[in-house]
Design an enzyme around this catalytic site. Structure first.
Site, PDB file in Angstrom:
ATOM      1  N   ARG A   1       0.854  -1.179   0.000  1.00  0.00           N
ATOM      2  CA  ARG A   1       0.000   0.000   0.000  1.00  0.00           C
ATOM      3  C   ARG A   1       0.891   1.231   0.000  1.00  0.00           C
ATOM      4  NH1 ARG A   1      -4.727   0.297   4.299  1.00  0.00           N
ATOM      5  NH2 ARG A   1      -3.005   0.526   5.737  1.00  0.00           N
TER       6      ARG A   1
ATOM      7  N   THR B   1      -1.180   7.426  -0.658  1.00  0.00           N
ATOM      8  CA  THR B   1      -2.492   7.284  -1.312  1.00  0.00           C
ATOM      9  C   THR B   1      -3.299   6.111  -0.764  1.00  0.00           C
ATOM     10  OG1 THR B   1      -1.608   5.776  -2.978  1.00  0.00           O
ATOM     11  CG2 THR B   1      -1.464   8.132  -3.480  1.00  0.00           C
TER      12      THR B   1
ATOM     13  N   ASP C   1      -0.052  -3.473  12.329  1.00  0.00           N
ATOM     14  CA  ASP C   1       0.500  -3.794  10.998  1.00  0.00           C
ATOM     15  C   ASP C   1       0.841  -5.282  10.955  1.00  0.00           C
ATOM     16  OD1 ASP C   1       2.316  -2.094   8.586  1.00  0.00           O
ATOM     17  OD2 ASP C   1       2.505  -4.252   8.883  1.00  0.00           O
TER      18      ASP C   1
ATOM     19  N   ASP D   1       4.480  -6.273   9.804  1.00  0.00           N
ATOM     20  CA  ASP D   1       5.498  -5.944  10.813  1.00  0.00           C
ATOM     21  C   ASP D   1       5.412  -6.890  12.004  1.00  0.00           C
ATOM     22  OD1 ASP D   1       6.627  -3.914   9.381  1.00  0.00           O
ATOM     23  OD2 ASP D   1       5.478  -2.321  10.350  1.00  0.00           O
TER      24      ASP D   1
HETATM   25  C1  PRP Z   1      -1.375  -4.949   4.507  1.00  0.00           C
HETATM   26  C2  PRP Z   1      -2.182  -6.221   4.568  1.00  0.00           C
HETATM   27  C3  PRP Z   1      -2.976  -6.147   3.304  1.00  0.00           C
HETATM   28  C4  PRP Z   1      -3.217  -4.674   3.136  1.00  0.00           C
HETATM   29  C5  PRP Z   1      -4.629  -4.365   3.513  1.00  0.00           C
HETATM   30  O1  PRP Z   1      -0.283  -5.095   3.690  1.00  0.00           O
HETATM   31  O2  PRP Z   1      -1.407  -7.377   4.697  1.00  0.00           O
HETATM   32  O3  PRP Z   1      -2.317  -6.685   2.180  1.00  0.00           O
HETATM   33  O4  PRP Z   1      -2.322  -4.009   4.020  1.00  0.00           O
HETATM   34  O5  PRP Z   1      -4.913  -3.039   3.299  1.00  0.00           O
HETATM   35  P1  PRP Z   1      -5.977  -2.519   2.237  1.00  0.00           P
HETATM   36  O6  PRP Z   1      -7.189  -3.377   2.382  1.00  0.00           O
HETATM   37  O7  PRP Z   1      -6.231  -1.091   2.639  1.00  0.00           O
HETATM   38  O8  PRP Z   1      -5.379  -2.610   0.870  1.00  0.00           O
HETATM   39  P2  PRP Z   1       0.775  -3.902   3.471  1.00  0.00           P
HETATM   40  O9  PRP Z   1       0.363  -3.075   2.307  1.00  0.00           O
HETATM   41  O10 PRP Z   1       0.993  -3.183   4.763  1.00  0.00           O
HETATM   42  O11 PRP Z   1       2.077  -4.669   2.998  1.00  0.00           O
HETATM   43  P3  PRP Z   1       2.990  -5.739   3.751  1.00  0.00           P
HETATM   44  O12 PRP Z   1       2.207  -7.019   3.839  1.00  0.00           O
HETATM   45  O13 PRP Z   1       4.156  -5.854   2.842  1.00  0.00           O
HETATM   46  O14 PRP Z   1       3.342  -5.211   5.111  1.00  0.00           O
HETATM   47  N1  URA Z   2      -2.797  -3.402   6.967  1.00  0.00           N
HETATM   48  C1  URA Z   2      -2.416  -3.833   8.184  1.00  0.00           C
HETATM   49  O1  URA Z   2      -1.414  -4.554   8.324  1.00  0.00           O
HETATM   50  N2  URA Z   2      -3.159  -3.483   9.236  1.00  0.00           N
HETATM   51  C2  URA Z   2      -4.259  -2.720   9.137  1.00  0.00           C
HETATM   52  O2  URA Z   2      -4.908  -2.433  10.152  1.00  0.00           O
HETATM   53  C3  URA Z   2      -4.630  -2.263   7.853  1.00  0.00           C
HETATM   54  C4  URA Z   2      -3.882  -2.627   6.791  1.00  0.00           C
END
Ligand code: PRP
Ligand code: URA
Length: 209
Positions: A104, A108, A200, A203
């Protein structure tokens, strides 16, 4: 319209409480996500087709059931989805595993695809996309777009925690994709995090940040 299934089994709810708890460390968080993924896989496979075969027990000949050879593929959304793969594979060990890489954009909140690799026979497989979080729904919708673009016909979306906004987003863009969740939370905050959520997911799974 996509159906939404909330798996409110006591074991799932119990484990989810400790997944949410900020005092749960990386090792335990990872183990709990794995366990909940297995329990959810048990529920999500409830509609798998079976066929009758004849076998011999030590006592007699019996007509009994086996899975009728449905081809499954699990697709984690990188990174955090990886934490759910092994848990699902425990119950469906013959499943193939594809990967979709999305992050993400922090400004944005829109998903950006950086990787996609799926099994070759996309059209014949039933796909289960896994990701712990369904927040704005942007990542899920983009992952489903990516699978459909490559020929996928049957897709389920499975996550631990969903926000109502994310559920609506999938329902609007992909009404043919059913959604399987362990908890439907209250809302998103201004940073796109699910409230109360778990923070997160990536993380917490990988100990980054
Ligand atoms: C997180 C999560 C989803 C996304 C959800 O990933 O694992 O993929 O956010 O958010 P959304 O519904 O608003 O799109 P992130 O983008 O943080 O990436 P990561 O798994 O690499 O930490
Ligand atoms: N992605 C995450 O990892 N946590 C949230 O709460 C939303 C998006």
């Amino acid at each position: 319209m996509s159906k939404v299934y909330v798996f409110d089994h006591p074991l799932i709810q119990h484990k989810l409480t400790y997944i949410r708890d900020k005092n749960t460390g990386t090792k335990e968080f990872r183990e709990l996500v794995d366990e909940v993924a297995t329990l959810m896989a048990f529920e999500i496979t409830r509609d798998m087709p079976v066929e009758e075969i004849e076998i011999e027990t030590p006592v007699t000949v019996a007509k009994t059931k086996v899975l009728s050879g449905k081809k499954i593929a699990i697709v984690p959304i990188l990174r955090a989805g990886i934490g759910m793969v092994d848990g699902v594979l425990k119950l469906i060990p013959a499943a193939k595993v594809g990967h979709i890489g999305l992050y993400r954009d922090p400004e944005t909140l829109k998903p950006v695809e950086y990787y996609a690799k799926l099994p070759a026979d996309v059209e014949e497989r039933d796909f289960i996309i896994v990701d712990p979080m369904l927040a704005t729904g942007g990542s899920a919708v983009e992952a489903i777009n990516s699978l459909k673009k490559r020929g996928a016909k049957s897709i389920k979306f499975m996550c631990l925690i969903a926000a109502p906004e994310g559920v609506k987003e999938i329902q609007e863009h992909h009404p043919d994709v059913d959604i399987y969740i362990a908890a439907l939370d209250e809302k998103l905050n201004d940073h796109g995090y699910i409230v109360p959520g778990l923070g997160d997911a990536g993380d917490r799974l990988f100990g980054t940040k």
